[in-house]
Scaffold this motif. Structure first.
Motif, PDB file in Angstrom:
ATOM      1  N   GLY A  68      80.951  42.483  38.008  1.00 21.51           N
ATOM      2  CA  GLY A  68      81.928  41.589  38.610  1.00 21.51           C
ATOM      3  C   GLY A  68      82.072  40.364  37.730  1.00 21.51           C
ATOM      4  N   TYR A  75      70.370  40.030  48.692  1.00 16.30           N
ATOM      5  CA  TYR A  75      71.361  40.032  47.602  1.00 16.30           C
ATOM      6  C   TYR A  75      72.796  40.330  48.017  1.00 16.30           C
ATOM      7  CZ  TYR A  75      68.496  38.609  43.730  1.00 16.30           C
ATOM      8  OH  TYR A  75      67.748  37.843  42.874  1.00 16.30           O
ATOM      9  N   PRO A  76      73.026  41.297  48.907  1.00 17.12           N
ATOM     10  CA  PRO A  76      74.429  41.564  49.246  1.00 17.12           C
ATOM     11  C   PRO A  76      75.160  40.296  49.688  1.00 17.12           C
ATOM     12  CG  PRO A  76      73.056  43.321  50.054  1.00 17.12           C
ATOM     13  CD  PRO A  76      72.118  42.265  49.525  1.00 17.12           C
ATOM     14  N   SER A  77      74.488  39.496  50.475  1.00 15.13           N
ATOM     15  CA  SER A  77      75.117  38.265  50.932  1.00 15.13           C
ATOM     16  C   SER A  77      75.311  37.270  49.781  1.00 15.13           C
ATOM     17  CB  SER A  77      74.262  37.682  52.054  1.00 15.13           C
ATOM     18  OG  SER A  77      74.548  36.326  52.226  1.00 15.13           O
ATOM     19  N   ILE A  88      75.664  37.973  46.626  1.00 16.33           N
ATOM     20  CA  ILE A  88      76.690  38.488  45.724  1.00 16.33           C
ATOM     21  C   ILE A  88      78.085  38.244  46.280  1.00 16.33           C
ATOM     22  CG2 ILE A  88      77.672  40.659  44.833  1.00 16.33           C
ATOM     23  CD1 ILE A  88      74.713  41.630  44.621  1.00 16.33           C
ATOM     24  N   SER A  89      78.198  38.301  47.588  1.00 21.21           N
ATOM     25  CA  SER A  89      79.531  38.152  48.170  1.00 21.21           C
ATOM     26  C   SER A  89      79.907  36.694  48.397  1.00 21.21           C
ATOM     27  CB  SER A  89      79.616  38.939  49.482  1.00 21.21           C
ATOM     28  OG  SER A  89      78.705  38.395  50.401  1.00 21.21           O
ATOM     29  N   THR A  90      79.002  35.780  48.033  1.00 17.94           N
ATOM     30  CA  THR A  90      79.326  34.354  48.157  1.00 17.94           C
ATOM     31  C   THR A  90      80.270  33.962  47.013  1.00 17.94           C
ATOM     32  OG1 THR A  90      77.191  33.897  49.170  1.00 17.94           O
ATOM     33  CG2 THR A  90      78.359  32.023  48.192  1.00 17.94           C
ATOM     34  N   PRO A  91      81.442  33.453  47.326  1.00 16.99           N
ATOM     35  CA  PRO A  91      82.402  33.144  46.265  1.00 16.99           C
ATOM     36  C   PRO A  91      81.825  32.165  45.240  1.00 16.99           C
ATOM     37  CG  PRO A  91      83.450  33.014  48.413  1.00 16.99           C
ATOM     38  CD  PRO A  91      81.976  33.156  48.666  1.00 16.99           C
ATOM     39  N   MET A 129      77.303  47.575  42.035  1.00 18.76           N
ATOM     40  CA  MET A 129      78.384  46.678  41.595  1.00 18.76           C
ATOM     41  C   MET A 129      79.200  47.318  40.468  1.00 18.76           C
ATOM     42  SD  MET A 129      76.258  43.081  41.571  1.00 18.76           S
ATOM     43  CE  MET A 129      74.871  43.786  40.671  1.00 18.76           C
TER      44      MET A 129
END
Lengths: 439, 439
Positions: free
Chosen positions: A399, A340-342, A344-347, A376
């Motif tokens: 976010g 998930y961290p990756s 979530i950080s995908t624009p 978050m």
């Protein structure tokens, strides 16, 4: 080891016209297209995934393509297609097929994979393929999807999403991650993935099973203080070795509510077997515990009908279709939380988690916990969302791109049991819109 | 101060024949008797309780007499009679009256008091009677009951039980205690009380409200971590002064689920007012919080029909009937928990507590907590009970005479919403039998 496979995708040898379903028994006339066929996995000892593709009732040329995956692991996405969000679905109670007014193909081109290979009408190939795991499944799904695009290149510009429920909570973040990784390496042939929509998902076993499951049972009055408090005080685990005193407590938990519909504790249990034989299994793969309260007899009968098999272009060498395959599936005990961290950080990558809040299988509480653990920023605070003047559930957004909503009073198969709410959520998800907080 | 009143009961001046209801509008023909009339409270500045008595469809001469009381405080037991367990009840959804196949008068003589004086069609008398409390209510109920026995002396040998729900969780243990006290002093004129059956009862405010209510909201996904954890960590109270930081948290809790049916969180909200005006009240009497999701329009219209008033022999000087009276009711903040040790130790005195487990008003968890706090010995462990092959709820028994059961997926008005389960529970209660643990 895995990635080279991604580059060996074959060009489709057959035009999708041969996959067009022209005479599906029992369904009313319809004005969209249904395709059904096989997506071979090269160099795989014979694996081929069966897919069903149903074009949109709206604007197929520009509507998104949405892949739907059921869970298990090892259960067929034909459940989704013919029981949940397809255009024609079977009634659980009287076995008739009816037109689904909330079919997701009203606004999207819907794609269903029977995955992994060996599930449903997908071809396992060599018996060695019976043993599989999360990364193999993700790789196969990606390859199958790439092959599918060679059959349907006209959809390469449409937005693509992945949706599903239950153990697809593992399949989906894996496949999305593989796609994003592939896209980064191959921008010219990128798959236009825009987001994922995942319901009652297996994500983080330590909170989905340990903590959430016993707590759910306790706070919904299925077990009492004499089981729950010792369980908590001994710091018992369903998954990992713990105090020997935990075992009888765990047995009691499993034994206690054998008659309750495990997938929706307030829903009627419609047993496939006499209630006297109706027991949940105590086993290590505890979230797979099968309560046979949700019949799929009509679906099984239908898909095994030779005329249906023929219409769907099913491989004639295959045996009978069954809801779930008995694969030797190796579950990565990290679940999918580590992905998930990756994601979530995908624009601009949209994530919508949803949860039917009366499901004891993957209880909402566990889902809330792993979402909270991601740390978050909350941008839409926990609030009611409405459909037809009624509270459909609760909604929150973190976010810009991470949405979470419950479906109130719905179980594990939210979409099947609360189709109107499910469709509305789907619609708002595709629009990247907040669910309405007023009636 | 109170007890001398008990000895001043007047001999009834009128035969019950004048109380016989002969022409109740809108009901089908029936073969039992309905009586309606007044039970005066002597030396009370004019208080008179209105009662309805419906004889059994089975063997009225030997079947028990069961008093039913609704809660509030200040809400009318005509709800019980015409919405819940009477022979003819109104549908919430289409306002029609229908024959109730699960009427409790199938097996019991049912008695309904509008209590305290001033509620519904009961006569308040002097305005000073508007201010009342738990002991006054109990005393009046006992005197009214004694008067009722002078009207119906033929029932003096039948077993007598008290049943009811919600704030009747206070009324009932009080009245039972007063009766047992009276019986001990007056064995020759003892009231043949055998037990009590109390649903979603207000019993111990410290566990019913504080702890159980916020926990219920949290574990049923109505509030989120950002409210619940600070609330718990600050040791906030709904009832007593606590950290000033608790107040906004409390406000948030009340505000959050305005659209949810407070009395059954998974049930549709059928608002009496437009949803936009639909707000719960934040107030000290927090368990009275009214969500107007449960319509009683049909009942109100019916009971205010002049022909119905006339048929029920309603005092012609009274104004309109309404569901709940705005009494100045002083609640003993000890609830009724302090009365239980004495009731439990009364030989052969049957106590059945039940709880609809999707009620947020008096949540099951609080009921379980005060029962556990009583420290009784468990003789039937927590287990499923069945009706029609389905799990109707959970059941446990302490000692011989204290039973507790949930009604699964039912809200505050269990009997109204799960009439079959309610009737079965009632039947087993009267037989002092354990609920069946197998399908």
């Amino acid at each position: 080891m895995l990635w080279p496979l991604l580059l060996t995708v074959q060009v489709a040898l057959s035009a999708p016209a041969t996959h067009l379903v022209t005479n599906l028994p029992g369904v009313p006339s319809y004005s969209f297209q249904i395709y059904s066929g096989y997506l071979p996995i090269p160099n795989s000892n014979g694996r081929e995934l069966h897919y069903v593709f149903i074009t949109s009732q709206n604007k197929p040329a520009s509507d998104p393509v949405v892949l739907w995956l059921n869970g298990g692991p090892g259960c067929s996405s034909m459940e989704g297609a013919f029981m949940e969000n397809g255009p024609f679905v079977f009634s659980e109670t009287n076995n008739t097929m009816f037109t689904n007014p909330y079919s997701w193909n009203r606004i999207a081109n819907m794609l269903y994979f029977e995955s992994p290979a060996g599930v449903g009408y997908s071809v396992m190939g060599s018996i060695i393929n019976n043993s599989t795991n999360d990364t193999q499944t993700a790789s196969d799904n990606l390859i199958a999807l790439q092959y599918w695009y060679t059959l349907f290149p006209e959809y390469k510009q449409n937005s693509f999403y992945i949706s599903g429920e239950s153990y697809a909570g593992v399949y989906i973040p894996y496949l999305a991650s593989y796609i994003l990784y592939y896209n980064a390496k191959n921008p010219t042939t990128a798959i236009p993935i825009k987001g994922i929509l995942v319901g009652n998902p297996v994500t983080d076993w330590t909170v989905d099973a340990d903590s959430a499951w016993p707590a759910f049972l306790y706070w919904h009055q299925l077990i009492d203080d004499s089981i729950y408090f010792p369980w908590v005080n001994l710091n018992c685990s369903l998954l990992w070795p713990s105090d020997p005193a935990c075992e009888p407590l765990g047995d009691s938990m499993y034994d206690l509510f054998t008659g309750v519909n495990y997938y929706d504790i307030y829903r009627e249990c419609i047993p496939e077997q006499p209630m006297s034989n109706h027991k949940r299994r105590w086993m290590t793969e505890n979230l797979q515990g099968i309560s046979n309260c949700v019949p799929n007899n009509a679906l099984t009968l239908y898909l095994n009908n030779p005329k249906v098999r023929n219409a769907l272009h099913i491989n004639t060498t295959l045996g009978a279709w069954s809801e779930c395959a008995d694969l030797d599936y190796y579950t990565d005990m990290r679940g999918s939380i580590f992905l998930y961290p990756s994601l979530i950080s995908t624009p601009n990558f949209l994530i919508n988690i949803y949860s039917g809040d009366t499901d004891s299988c993957v209880a909402t509480e566990g889902t809330r916990t792993w979402i909270n653990n991601l740390g978050m920023t909350t941008n839409v605070t926990w609030s009611e969302w409405y459909l037809d003047q009624q509270v459909a559930g609760m909604y929150t957004r973190y976010g810009t791109n991470f949405r979470f909503n419950t479906i109130r009073g719905a179980g594990h198969m939210c979409i099947q049991w609360m189709p109107a709410q499910g469709f509305m959520m789907f619609q708002y998800f595709l629009q990247a819109a907040d669910l309405p907080s007023t009636p």
